[in-house]
Write a protein that holds these residues in place. Structure first.
Motif, short mmCIF file in Angstrom:
data_model
loop_
_atom_site.label_atom_id
_atom_site.label_comp_id
_atom_site.label_asym_id
_atom_site.label_seq_id
_atom_site.Cartn_x
_atom_site.Cartn_y
_atom_site.Cartn_z
N ILE A 33 10.38 6.85 -2.81
CA ILE A 33 9.47 7.65 -2.19
C ILE A 33 8.98 8.58 -3.16
CG2 ILE A 33 9.28 9.75 -0.54
CD1 ILE A 33 11.70 8.73 0.95
N PRO A 34 7.65 8.69 -3.36
CA PRO A 34 6.71 9.53 -4.46
C PRO A 34 6.99 11.17 -4.04
CG PRO A 34 5.24 8.41 -3.14
CD PRO A 34 6.50 7.84 -2.63
N GLU A 35 6.94 11.85 -4.91
CA GLU A 35 7.43 13.08 -4.88
C GLU A 35 6.18 13.79 -4.23
OE1 GLU A 35 7.39 17.50 -5.16
OE2 GLU A 35 5.80 15.99 -6.18
N ILE A 36 4.99 13.34 -4.53
CA ILE A 36 3.62 13.67 -3.85
C ILE A 36 3.74 13.60 -2.25
CG2 ILE A 36 2.47 11.50 -3.89
CD1 ILE A 36 0.23 13.05 -4.92
N ALA A 37 4.63 12.77 -1.84
CA ALA A 37 4.75 12.55 -0.19
C ALA A 37 5.30 13.69 0.43
CB ALA A 37 5.55 11.35 0.07
N THR A 38 5.74 14.58 -0.47
CA THR A 38 6.27 15.91 0.38
C THR A 38 5.01 16.86 0.16
OG1 THR A 38 7.14 16.90 -1.78
CG2 THR A 38 8.61 15.49 -0.55
N ARG A 39 3.80 16.58 -0.44
CA ARG A 39 2.71 17.59 -0.60
C ARG A 39 1.53 17.12 0.09
NH1 ARG A 39 4.72 21.54 -3.95
NH2 ARG A 39 6.76 20.94 -4.91
N GLN A 40 1.57 15.84 0.38
CA GLN A 40 0.24 15.10 0.77
C GLN A 40 0.32 14.23 2.23
OE1 GLN A 40 -2.71 15.07 -0.44
NE2 GLN A 40 -1.95 16.18 -2.22
N SER A 44 -0.92 6.02 -0.34
CA SER A 44 -1.12 4.52 -0.12
C SER A 44 -0.83 3.68 -1.44
CB SER A 44 -2.30 3.95 0.40
OG SER A 44 -2.70 4.66 1.61
N GLY A 45 -0.31 2.58 -1.46
CA GLY A 45 -0.25 1.75 -2.62
C GLY A 45 0.05 0.19 -2.31
N ARG A 46 0.35 -0.44 -3.44
CA ARG A 46 0.66 -1.92 -3.36
C ARG A 46 1.88 -2.45 -3.91
NH1 ARG A 46 -2.10 -6.18 -1.37
NH2 ARG A 46 -4.07 -5.09 -1.08
N THR A 47 2.79 -3.11 -3.34
CA THR A 47 3.84 -3.54 -4.13
C THR A 47 4.09 -4.98 -3.26
OG1 THR A 47 4.89 -1.47 -4.27
CG2 THR A 47 6.23 -3.18 -4.79
N GLY A 48 3.40 -5.91 -3.86
CA GLY A 48 3.36 -7.21 -3.18
C GLY A 48 2.46 -7.06 -1.88
N ILE A 49 2.67 -6.13 -0.97
CA ILE A 49 1.82 -6.15 0.10
C ILE A 49 1.41 -4.53 0.11
CG2 ILE A 49 2.73 -7.83 1.57
CD1 ILE A 49 4.46 -5.78 2.87
N ARG A 50 0.14 -4.32 0.86
CA ARG A 50 -0.33 -3.13 0.73
C ARG A 50 0.60 -2.12 1.74
NH1 ARG A 50 -4.14 0.28 -1.01
NH2 ARG A 50 -5.37 1.60 0.61
N TRP A 51 0.78 -1.06 1.49
CA TRP A 51 1.79 -0.11 2.25
C TRP A 51 0.92 1.48 2.20
CZ3 TRP A 51 2.90 4.09 -0.48
CH2 TRP A 51 3.23 3.92 -2.05
N HIS A 52 1.23 2.18 3.24
CA HIS A 52 1.01 3.51 3.40
C HIS A 52 2.17 4.38 3.70
CE1 HIS A 52 -3.18 1.78 3.64
NE2 HIS A 52 -2.65 0.92 4.34
N MET A 53 2.41 5.30 3.13
CA MET A 53 3.35 6.52 3.63
C MET A 53 2.73 7.43 4.36
SD MET A 53 6.34 6.71 0.47
CE MET A 53 7.22 5.29 0.12
N VAL A 54 3.14 7.74 5.63
CA VAL A 54 2.33 8.60 6.48
C VAL A 54 3.44 10.06 6.78
CG1 VAL A 54 1.35 9.12 8.79
CG2 VAL A 54 1.17 6.99 7.43
N MET A 55 2.76 11.00 6.52
CA MET A 55 3.45 12.21 6.68
C MET A 55 2.79 13.46 7.47
SD MET A 55 4.65 10.78 3.84
CE MET A 55 3.14 11.15 2.88
#
Length: 450
Positions: A33-40, A44-55
């Motif tokens: 989990i990127p630290e920025i996920a606690t502030r945004q 989104s990014g790609r690690t093999g497949i594209r993904w989105h973390m939603v907060m």
């Protein structure tokens, strides 16, 4: 570390790449989990497949409630859980999920859960007796809470668990969670679940044994119903879909029974272990909670009827679930094009709900890493989709009220009778594989409360 911040996991501050993500995910899923996920609101990014973390709470509402059919559980989640719990209520989709939910919902009615309260009270008494024998020294409260909650779940699913060996069953569950649930490279690449994952092949025998035990218990109960308060198996056996009159066959009963056993004890044990750690961490909270528990209970153990009189104990449970949610990371696979937080989401992309980051989000919580049960003194003031220890929407955890009742009963009983203090140098580390466990245990000094 200040007295107001209990243990947490340092979140990642740089891109990990495919191999870095795999390494971190297998060790501790929280580490991806990127630290920025606690502030945004979204990352989104790609690690093999594209993904989105939603907060973002409104987007989470859309995913879990308004567009739930467009965001089924991810293929990785299903691949991890299906070998243990089949196509049960937890991972089924569509019509197969709907009819199972209609059968199971009455099982977890308030009346039925309250009727199981004496089982929880008895488990609290036994846990108290075990801790009594350990006063004056350190004890692993995670181990003790696993023992207590497994007693509860075996008693309320199979009326005492005489049909199976509790230790063998728990070892099989523990092995499954520890090894089988680890993310593989194939998961990150988005390969279909029929491509074998070696780490999920090694526990097939123990899972098969567990299923055989459950099948035997179901058939034995059909042949000879037990007397007394109906347990969960009784209620499932007699339950039927009000729309179709369909009843669960042995395989469906077994898969759902194992779902309740696996999830029902693991998540509550973790909630209790983390709650006790937090109470030891903050002596003021513990003193206040003990005063409430003693005023209500005196010398007896808590029971279901006490819950309304133990609001601060409940707040501690809620805050423990915020800081250390057992299901700390949810994953979905988008089925249709959508937009979340102004960002395009395409079919096949992974949409993740990192509950750990949501519960520590700086835009949603004041001083989010601080332990403060008073956050929950007015639950209505909290955004419903900023706090999701049990999920939400149509697929909200069916056993949430069961877990809360059990946690409050056991926590109140123990806090009324014992004083817990930290063991220097033995703070637990939050590690997420399938559930958020305290690596190394929760070692606390146990003393009689005076």
């Amino acid at each position: 570390m200040t007295p107001s911040t209990p243990v947490s996991v340092p979140l990642v501050t740089r891109p990990l790449g495919l191999w870095g993500s795999l390494k971190h995910a297998r060790r501790n899923l929280l580490e991806i989990i990127p630290e920025i996920a606690t502030r945004q609101p979204i990352v989104s990014g790609r690690t093999g497949i594209r993904w989105h973390m939603v907060m973002d709470p409104e987007s989470i509402r859309r995913i879990l409630k308004e567009k739930v059919d467009d965001y089924p559980k991810s293929n990785t989640t299903k691949a991890i859980l299906r070998p243990a719990i089949g196509d049960s209520l937890f991972i089924a989709e569509g019509a197969h999920w709907h009819w199972q939910r209609r059968v199971a919902a009455p099982v977890f009615s308030h009346r039925n859960i309250a009727a199981l309260g004496p089982v929880m009270t008895a488990a609290a008494e036994r846990a108290s007796a075990r801790l009594e024998a350990q006063t004056g020294r350190a004890a692993d409260l995670h181990h003790e809470m696993v023992t207590a909650t497994f007693e509860v779940i075996s008693d309320v699913t199979l009326s005492g668990g005489q049909a199976f060996d509790r230790d063998d069953m728990h070892r099989a569950i523990n092995s499954y969670i520890s090894e089988t649930a680890k993310v593989s490279l194939f998961d990150l690449l988005g390969l279909p679940d029929w491509v074998p994952r070696l780490n999920r092949m090694f526990t097939q025998r123990s899972m098969g044994d567990m299923k055989s035990v459950a099948d035997a218990a179901i058939e034995a109960r059909r042949a000879a119903p037990h007397a007394g308060v109906p347990d969960l198996l009784d209620l499932l056996l007699t339950g039927q879909d009000p729309k179709t009159s369909r009843r669960m066959n042995t395989e469906e009963l077994r898969d759902n029974l194992l779902t309740f056993i696996v999830a029902g004890h693991e998540t509550t044990a973790l909630t209790l272990a983390w709650a006790l750690y937090l109470c030891a961490f903050d002596a003021g909270v513990q003193t206040r909670a003990r005063a409430e528990a003693r005023a209500v209970l005196g010398d007896r153990a808590a029971c279901a009827e006490d819950l309304s009189a133990l609001p601060y104990i409940r707040q501690i449970v809620d805050e423990a679930l915020r800081l250390y949610p057992p299901a700390a990371f949810l994953s979905r696979t988008a089925q249709k094009p959508d937009r979340l937080c102004g960002r395009d989401v395409r079919p096949g992309e992974t949409v993740m709900l990192p509950i750990y980051a949501l519960h520590r989000h700086h835009l949603l919580w004041a001083d989010p890493d601080r332990f403060d049960p008073d956050r929950f003194s007015d639950p209505k003031a909290i955004d419903r989709y900023a706090y999701l220890p049990f999920g939400d929407g149509p697929r909200v955890c069916i056993g949430a009220s069961f877990a809360i009742q059990e946690a409050v009963i056991i926590l109140a009983t123990l806090l009324a009778r014992f004083r817990f203090t930290p063991v220097p140098g033995r703070a637990p580390k939050p590690v997420l594989i399938l559930t958020l466990r305290p690596e190394g245990g929760v070692w606390l000094n146990v003393e009689p409360a005076h």
